[in-house]
Write a protein that holds these residues in place. Structure first.
Motif: not given
Length: 174
Positions: A43-56, A84-93
């Motif tokens: 259920x985790x989704x990257x927070x648009x306001x918290x760039x520090x948590x994005x894929x580094x 399912x993996x494509x959904x994961x990619x989509x949600x983080x794009x």
């Protein structure tokens, strides 16, 4: 000439105009990415306001490369309904886009008339191709680069064909 690819950061650092990436698989099994995929499944989704948590460090590399004036475009050919993996990619794009990538999606059934190389690739400055090799389960097996002009032209033509048919991320829904 074919040779083992140098580290990806070196390829991006040497890039001056464009980096084009064509993805054609519905699943990638990257052990480094597995924790992010599992968190997404929970259920985790990257927070648009918290760039520090994005894929580094990937997004930092993209932002730095785009900041030097390099255009980065990514096209994804996907089966529908999506995996399912494509959904994961989509949600983080949105994070890739925020870092400076331009991304489009092409439903696989619309790719049938396109001539495509057999493997995913990056094309740097229209002249250097990095092919990535994966097992049937999506495990990364390695990569090679070539600067053979005919192969670079094949990849450039294939990418532009996909790009022209593909749907911009903002208009694509899974």
């Amino acid at each position: 000439m074919w040779r083992t690819a140098p580290p990806f950061g070196e390829l991006m650092a040497g890039c001056r105009r464009s980096a084009l990436h064509l993805e054609m698989r519905d699943h990638y099994d990257d052990p480094d990415e597995a924790p992010r995929v599992e968190a997404w499944k929970s259920g985790y989704r990257p927070d648009p306001a918290d760039r520090a948590t994005w894929w580094r460090p990937w997004l930092d590399l993209v932002a730095e490369t785009v900041g030097r004036g390099v255009e980065i475009r990514r096209a994804r050919i996907v089966s529908e309904p999506v995996s399912e993996y494509t959904r994961y990619l989509y949600d983080g794009t949105f994070t890739n886009i925020a870092a400076g990538e331009r991304i489009r999606w092409l439903p696989r059934k619309k790719a049938s008339a396109l001539a495509l190389p057999g493997n995913d690739f990056w094309l740097f400055d229209g002249r250097l191709v990095r092919f990535g090799y994966f097992s049937g389960e999506g495990t990364y097996l390695g990569d090679e680069v070539t600067d053979e002009p005919a192969i670079a032209e094949l990849c450039a033509t294939a990418f532009e064909s996909v790009w022209n048919e593909a749907v911009p991320h903002a208009d694509y829904t899974v």
